[in-house]
Scaffold this active site. Structure first.
Site, PDB file in Angstrom:
ATOM      1  N   GLU A  77      86.452  53.513  23.846  1.00 50.84           N
ATOM      2  CA  GLU A  77      86.470  53.613  22.384  1.00 50.84           C
ATOM      3  C   GLU A  77      85.261  54.696  22.121  1.00 50.84           C
ATOM      4  OE1 GLU A  77      89.533  53.957  18.307  1.00 50.84           O
ATOM      5  OE2 GLU A  77      88.929  52.320  19.879  1.00 50.84           O
ATOM      6  N   ASP A 126      88.974  48.962  24.279  1.00 52.41           N
ATOM      7  CA  ASP A 126      89.505  48.941  23.263  1.00 52.41           C
ATOM      8  C   ASP A 126      89.016  48.117  22.271  1.00 52.41           C
ATOM      9  OD1 ASP A 126      90.296  49.825  19.889  1.00 52.41           O
ATOM     10  OD2 ASP A 126      91.588  50.255  20.665  1.00 52.41           O
ATOM     11  N   ILE A 136      88.087  46.887  19.027  1.00 52.36           N
ATOM     12  CA  ILE A 136      89.495  46.535  17.788  1.00 52.36           C
ATOM     13  C   ILE A 136      90.696  47.806  17.922  1.00 52.36           C
ATOM     14  CG2 ILE A 136      89.604  46.419  14.835  1.00 52.36           C
ATOM     15  CD1 ILE A 136      86.520  45.494  14.944  1.00 52.36           C
ATOM     16  N   ASP A 137      91.964  47.580  18.591  1.00 45.73           N
ATOM     17  CA  ASP A 137      92.468  48.111  18.875  1.00 45.73           C
ATOM     18  C   ASP A 137      93.650  47.640  17.309  1.00 45.73           C
ATOM     19  OD1 ASP A 137      94.152  49.954  19.203  1.00 45.73           O
ATOM     20  OD2 ASP A 137      96.250  48.669  20.530  1.00 45.73           O
ATOM     21  N   THR A 161      92.197  49.699  14.020  1.00 46.04           N
ATOM     22  CA  THR A 161      91.451  49.437  13.122  1.00 46.04           C
ATOM     23  C   THR A 161      91.620  49.073  12.051  1.00 46.04           C
ATOM     24  OG1 THR A 161      90.145  50.401  14.719  1.00 46.04           O
ATOM     25  CG2 THR A 161      88.957  51.051  12.292  1.00 46.04           C
ATOM     26  N   ASP A 171      93.927  52.709  24.402  1.00 41.67           N
ATOM     27  CA  ASP A 171      94.698  51.448  23.405  1.00 41.67           C
ATOM     28  C   ASP A 171      96.152  50.882  24.771  1.00 41.67           C
ATOM     29  OD1 ASP A 171      94.120  52.858  21.168  1.00 41.67           O
ATOM     30  OD2 ASP A 171      95.189  54.262  21.759  1.00 41.67           O
TER      31      ASP A 171
END
Length: 303
Positions: free
Chosen positions: A70, A90, A92-93, A95, A220
């Site tokens: 990402e 990802d 930190i899915d 954020t 994601d």
């Protein structure tokens, strides 16, 4: 025959746990927040740190593998999928959840070969839940098998969704039109964890019957898509059958260069998805969603 990707999956689980430790430690500190595509599309230094941690670790162990991350894409790298072994990350899915210490934050790692997702790892950091799936070998949470809900009546169902990061008036109008339509079916309730990866894992766990969203990205949903399929669920485009659609998760081949398969012919680059416990529920949702088409993840950059 030995599973040639098992060592990659084992490494993904280990590095996801390490990344989760970084995320939990960062929650104790001040979190400097920046924006990307809009004022609600957030990124932090922790996102960037975690992605670099994962990529560097993988490069050391698997130097020929490729990456779609990402934050790397946000920094200008292309989002193009090839047949090569590719890690779709990802860091930190969720954020926005992380920024507000809302307790659903995930590290999501999907791994594709020949444009098919071979394994998916989603680590819900603050819950300490490790969701995993390997193509043809089932889906698990902390080692326990996952299975989707058997509910076939959408009026007895919970549906998860998110609002996305676009605040363009036409997109917002369609998002709220869909919300009204789905709520008026009526369903038992609408929910959203604030992270696509965890929403998909909730479908796989049988906690909700379906999740839909327009505006998500391949990082994601790459890992979560396989977790849903291996738990017995299905994926479908928000307009149902068609060039972007998947009618089941049983076929194990990709039929076009534009699709990234999670057990079937679903196009995860399209930024539109329904993940459901059954085709019955998915097709019922299709009738209520007001679709629109955001720019594809693999679209050429604008001039």
């Amino acid at each position: 025959m030995a599973d040639q990707w098992q060592s990659s999956m084992d490494h993904a689980v280990a590095i996801a746990r390490r990344a989760g430790e970084v995320v939990r430690e960062a929650l104790l500190d001040d979190r400097a927040v920046m924006t990307k595509s809009s004022s609600v599309d957030l990124v932090t230094q922790t996102d960037q740190k975690v992605e670099q941690l994962i990529i560097q670790s993988v490069k050391e162990k698997f130097p020929t593998h490729r990456f779609i991350g990402e934050e790397s894409v946000a920094a200008g790298e292309s989002c193009v999928l090839t047949d090569c072994p590719t890690w779709i990350i990802d860091p930190i899915d969720g954020t926005t959840n992380f920024v507000h210490a809302f307790p659903f934050v995930a590290v999501s790692i999907g791994f594709s070969v020949n444009k098919q997702v071979e394994f998916g790892v989603v680590y819900s950091c603050l819950e300490d839940k490790m969701f995993t799936a390997r193509r043809g070998k089932g889906a698990f949470c902390n080692g326990q098998p996952l299975e989707v809900s058997e509910q076939k009546d959408i009026q007895q169902s919970i549906v998860a969704t998110e609002f996305g990061s676009s605040r363009a008036p036409e997109a917002v109008d369609r998002i709220f039109c869909s919300l009204k339509n789905v709520l008026s079916i009526p369903v038992h309730g609408l929910r959203g964890a604030g992270t696509a990866a965890i929403n998909m894992c909730l479908v796989a766990s049988g906690c909700v019957e379906a999740y839909y969203e327009i505006g998500i990205h391949v990082w994601d949903v790459a890992a979560g898509s396989l977790i849903v399929c291996e738990a017995g669920g299905v994926l479908m485009d928000v307009e149902g059958n068609g060039p972007d659609a998947n009618t089941s998760c049983l076929p194990a081949r990709c039929v076009s260069d534009g699709c990234l398969c999670a057990g079937g012919e679903v196009d995860l680059m399209s930024r539109r998805i329904i993940a459901a416990n059954s085709r019955t529920i998915a097709e019922r949702l299709v009738r209520e969603i007001a679709p629109f088409r955001p720019p594809r993840d693999d679209a050429p950059p604008p001039n």
